[in-house]
Design a protein around this motif. Structure first.
Motif, PDB file in Angstrom:
ATOM      1  N   HIS A 140       0.831  -1.201   0.000  1.00 23.30           N
ATOM      2  CA  HIS A 140       0.000   0.000   0.000  1.00 23.30           C
ATOM      3  C   HIS A 140       0.868   1.255   0.000  1.00 23.30           C
ATOM      4  O   HIS A 140       1.915   1.313   0.634  1.00 23.30           O
ATOM      5  N   THR A 141       0.416   2.271  -0.743  1.00 29.20           N
ATOM      6  CA  THR A 141       1.130   3.536  -0.754  1.00 29.20           C
ATOM      7  C   THR A 141       1.126   4.163   0.639  1.00 29.20           C
ATOM      8  O   THR A 141       0.256   3.886   1.464  1.00 29.20           O
ATOM      9  N   ALA A 142       2.098   5.010   0.890  1.00 32.79           N
ATOM     10  CA  ALA A 142       2.304   5.578   2.228  1.00 32.79           C
ATOM     11  C   ALA A 142       1.310   6.689   2.496  1.00 32.79           C
ATOM     12  O   ALA A 142       1.555   7.854   2.198  1.00 32.79           O
ATOM     13  N   MET A 143       0.167   6.324   3.057  1.00 32.74           N
ATOM     14  CA  MET A 143      -0.854   7.307   3.384  1.00 32.74           C
ATOM     15  C   MET A 143      -1.530   6.893   4.691  1.00 32.74           C
ATOM     16  O   MET A 143      -1.516   5.719   5.072  1.00 32.74           O
ATOM     17  N   GLY A 144      -2.105   7.866   5.373  1.00 29.14           N
ATOM     18  CA  GLY A 144      -2.800   7.566   6.617  1.00 29.14           C
ATOM     19  C   GLY A 144      -1.879   6.899   7.627  1.00 29.14           C
ATOM     20  O   GLY A 144      -0.780   7.372   7.911  1.00 29.14           O
ATOM     21  N   ASP A 145      -2.354   5.758   8.156  1.00 25.06           N
ATOM     22  CA  ASP A 145      -1.596   5.047   9.186  1.00 25.06           C
ATOM     23  C   ASP A 145      -0.727   3.935   8.614  1.00 25.06           C
ATOM     24  O   ASP A 145      -0.185   3.121   9.363  1.00 25.06           O
ATOM     25  N   VAL A 146      -0.563   3.900   7.293  1.00 24.70           N
ATOM     26  CA  VAL A 146       0.126   2.779   6.659  1.00 24.70           C
ATOM     27  C   VAL A 146       1.552   2.617   7.169  1.00 24.70           C
ATOM     28  O   VAL A 146       1.991   1.516   7.506  1.00 24.70           O
ATOM     29  N   LEU A 147       2.303   3.703   7.227  1.00 21.82           N
ATOM     30  CA  LEU A 147       3.707   3.584   7.616  1.00 21.82           C
ATOM     31  C   LEU A 147       3.865   3.107   9.052  1.00 21.82           C
ATOM     32  O   LEU A 147       4.773   2.318   9.357  1.00 21.82           O
ATOM     33  N   GLN A 148       2.987   3.563   9.941  1.00 22.78           N
ATOM     34  CA  GLN A 148       3.076   3.122  11.324  1.00 22.78           C
ATOM     35  C   GLN A 148       2.806   1.623  11.442  1.00 22.78           C
ATOM     36  O   GLN A 148       3.529   0.889  12.126  1.00 22.78           O
ATOM     37  N   VAL A 149       1.739   1.163  10.747  1.00 25.31           N
ATOM     38  CA  VAL A 149       1.405  -0.257  10.809  1.00 25.31           C
ATOM     39  C   VAL A 149       2.487  -1.077  10.106  1.00 25.31           C
ATOM     40  O   VAL A 149       2.870  -2.153  10.574  1.00 25.31           O
ATOM     41  N   ARG A 150       3.000  -0.572   8.997  1.00 23.63           N
ATOM     42  CA  ARG A 150       4.038  -1.299   8.261  1.00 23.63           C
ATOM     43  C   ARG A 150       5.263  -1.525   9.136  1.00 23.63           C
ATOM     44  O   ARG A 150       5.853  -2.616   9.120  1.00 23.63           O
ATOM     45  N   LYS A 151       5.644  -0.514   9.881  1.00 21.21           N
ATOM     46  CA  LYS A 151       6.821  -0.654  10.742  1.00 21.21           C
ATOM     47  C   LYS A 151       6.605  -1.784  11.751  1.00 21.21           C
ATOM     48  O   LYS A 151       7.509  -2.603  12.003  1.00 21.21           O
TER      49      LYS A 151
END
Length: 294
Positions: A140-151
């Motif tokens: 998923h592209t880096a938007m919203g809470d994506v980066l936090q969950v990805r980490k």
């Protein structure tokens, strides 16, 4: 070049992507109005596509943005996110709005004028968990809470990551939204569809019924050509050079059986209760051996 475009899209800041999508959407609609004659004008002022994430929203958006839809409805596609739409403002008339990630009550509170049709697409919530896991972790592209969950997911083993996604979707209200739409009053205005039906063996019949609900009378031959243009295999092939950035990872119903074990299912059941039964999907079966992360 294609890979560069994909990477740019994947990593560009969200604010810039919003501007780019707005420009591209306006250009697409201007081209439709200039080059595609409208053969049938819809009796409805708006069509609203409502759903939850990972239920084929990008596929539906592509389908309803095709010129043949405009030809047989006179309605232009509209993505509310690039245009800074904020709930509960009214949406512009003469548009097919796709996609609205709102609850049933949230949708009903949006001001509307004139006649409209709505469809909501649900999906087996177990497959939503699996699709959500791989999307958050990789694609998923880096938007919203994506980066936090990805980490979080990239730091956890697979099972712990799946448990985190179940908790995350529960906290976001995804499971509550599915339940509310499934129990919504059955009216001629709102149609609830299954992702599995729209993409399965009876796809042509199911999509034809959906188009009829929306007042879009596409001739059978043109509908068949439309579905061929947007088949999942074709859309996946266009992104095959970099599967990690693809929205079309698998899309296969029942894929959850390859990834759930007893512990994951227990956590899922605790978070969702009888949701699977309410939505009409088959109940729990002994899980198969997980076939990896692909």
């Amino acid at each position: 070049m294609k890979r560069a475009i994909k990477l740019t899209k994947h990593y560009t800041p969200n604010s810039l992507r919003v501007v780019a999508r707005r420009v591209m959407g306006n250009a697409h609609n201007a081209k439709l109005q200039l080059t595609v004659p409208v053969e049938v004008r819809s009796e409805f002022e708006n069509i609203f596509h409502c759903t939850v994430r990972k239920a084929g929203s990008q596929w539906v958006k592509a389908l309803f943005s095709d010129p043949v839809i405009y030809r047989y409805s006179g309605l232009l596609p509209y993505d509310p996110r690039p245009h800074n739409w904020r709930y509960p403002q009214p949406l512009p008339p003469g548009r097919i709005v796709s996609s609205l990630f709102v609850s049933y009550n949230g949708f009903m509170n949006i001001p509307k004028s004139g006649r409209y049709r709505t469809f909501f697409i649900l999906r087996d919530p177990r497959d939503l968990v699996v699709s959500g896991y791989f999307s958050y972790r990789s694609s998923h592209t880096a938007m919203g809470d994506v980066l936090q969950v990805r980490k979080v997911l990239q730091e956890k083993p697979f099972k712990e990551g799946m448990l985190h996604v179940i908790e995350h979707l529960a906290n976001k209200g995804t499971f509550r939204s599915l339940r509310a739409w499934a129990k919504a009053p059955n009216t001629e205005t709102v149609r609830v569809c299954r992702y599995e039906d729209l993409t399965g063996e009876r796809q042509a019949d199911e999509v034809e019924q959906l188009m009829r609900h929306c007042g879009i009378p596409i001739p059978p031959a043109e509908l068949a050509a439309l579905l061929s243009r947007y088949s999942f295999s074709r859309m996946r092939n266009t992104q095959a050079s970099d599967p990690a950035l693809s929205h079309y990872r698998k899309g296969k119903p029942g894929d959850w059986r390859n990834h759930f074990d007893d512990d994951i299912y227990e956590a899922f059941a605790a978070a969702t209760g009888d949701l699977v039964e309410v939505l009409g999907y088959p109940g729990y079966e002994a899980p198969a051996t997980r076939d990896g992360d692909s």
